[in-house]
Design a protein around this motif. Structure first.
Motif, short mmCIF file in Angstrom:
data_model
loop_
_atom_site.label_atom_id
_atom_site.label_comp_id
_atom_site.label_asym_id
_atom_site.label_seq_id
_atom_site.Cartn_x
_atom_site.Cartn_y
_atom_site.Cartn_z
N LEU A 229 0.83 -1.20 0.00
CA LEU A 229 0.00 0.00 0.00
C LEU A 229 0.87 1.26 0.00
O LEU A 229 0.67 2.17 -0.80
CB LEU A 229 -0.93 0.00 1.22
CG LEU A 229 -1.75 1.26 1.45
CD1 LEU A 229 -2.68 1.55 0.28
CD2 LEU A 229 -2.53 1.14 2.74
N THR B 297 -5.77 3.76 -4.36
CA THR B 297 -5.84 2.74 -3.32
C THR B 297 -5.80 3.45 -1.98
O THR B 297 -4.91 4.25 -1.72
CB THR B 297 -4.65 1.77 -3.45
OG1 THR B 297 -4.65 1.24 -4.78
CG2 THR B 297 -4.75 0.64 -2.44
N LYS C 34 -5.91 3.98 2.26
CA LYS C 34 -5.49 3.45 3.55
C LYS C 34 -6.67 3.68 4.49
O LYS C 34 -7.01 4.82 4.82
CB LYS C 34 -4.25 4.18 4.07
CG LYS C 34 -3.73 3.60 5.37
CD LYS C 34 -2.46 4.27 5.83
CE LYS C 34 -1.29 3.69 5.09
NZ LYS C 34 0.01 3.98 5.72
N CYS D 113 -7.97 -0.95 0.90
CA CYS D 113 -6.66 -1.04 0.24
C CYS D 113 -6.57 -2.19 -0.76
O CYS D 113 -5.48 -2.48 -1.26
CB CYS D 113 -5.57 -1.21 1.31
SG CYS D 113 -5.69 -2.81 2.15
N CYS E 251 -2.42 -3.38 2.60
CA CYS E 251 -1.88 -2.86 3.86
C CYS E 251 -1.23 -3.96 4.69
O CYS E 251 -0.42 -3.67 5.57
CB CYS E 251 -2.97 -2.16 4.68
SG CYS E 251 -4.15 -3.26 5.50
#
Length: 163
Positions: free
Chosen positions: A34, A46, A48, A58, A70
């Motif tokens: 990520l 993408t 978080k 993610c 992640c």
């Protein structure tokens, strides 16, 4: 007490093919996929979310399979093909799932949408979902805090029917 020396970790070259383009990144070993995507390649689609693999914001495709980026160290995916939300559209045309999400208004705030769409693309490739109940079950790792689930399922059904 003994003296503790903190050395700067060695960077590791990691080659990723992201959305069809090869990149070699020099990363510290604990860089997540990520963070490599967002911070080193400026692919901020993408998201978080929880940073614990619980929300699915993610989600990206790694060699065609959906993965929580992640929880994945970038060094583990050296040589892999990564597809992010930015890589789903082809030749200026939206991916059928992207269009279906628009058609069914399958988002409100939009924060979870990239992960939802990437996860749904992986779901379609798996070919395991046959009806709305199976879609809901197999998409259960992707949370939508706005509650757009009925529209998300309808969008995935539309894309399934056209593929």
């Amino acid at each position: 007490m003994s003296d503790v020396t903190h050395e700067i970790p060695e960077r590791i070259p990691v080659h990723l093919v992201v959305n069809g383009v090869g990149h070699t990144l020099d990363l510290i070993p604990w860089t997540t996929l990520l963070d490599a995507l967002r911070d080193h390649l400026a692919l901020t689609g993408t998201k978080k979310g929880c940073d614990h693999g619980q929300c699915g914001a993610c989600t990206v495709l790694v060699n065609g399979r959906r993965v929580n980026s992640c929880l994945t160290l970038a060094v583990m995916k050296d040589g892999a093909e990564i597809t992010t939300i930015e890589g789903l559209a082809k030749n200026g045309a939206l991916h059928p799932l992207q269009q279906a999400f628009i058609d069914h208004d399958a988002f409100q705030c939009g924060y979870c949408t990239p992960g939802q769409i990437c996860s749904a693309a992986g779901l379609l490739a798996e070919g395991r979902a046959k009806d709305a109940d199976e879609i809901r079950e197999l998409m259960s790792g992707n949370l939508c805090r706005c509650g757009a689930y009925p529209n998300i399922v309808a969008a995935i059904e539309q894309a399934m029917s056209r593929s």
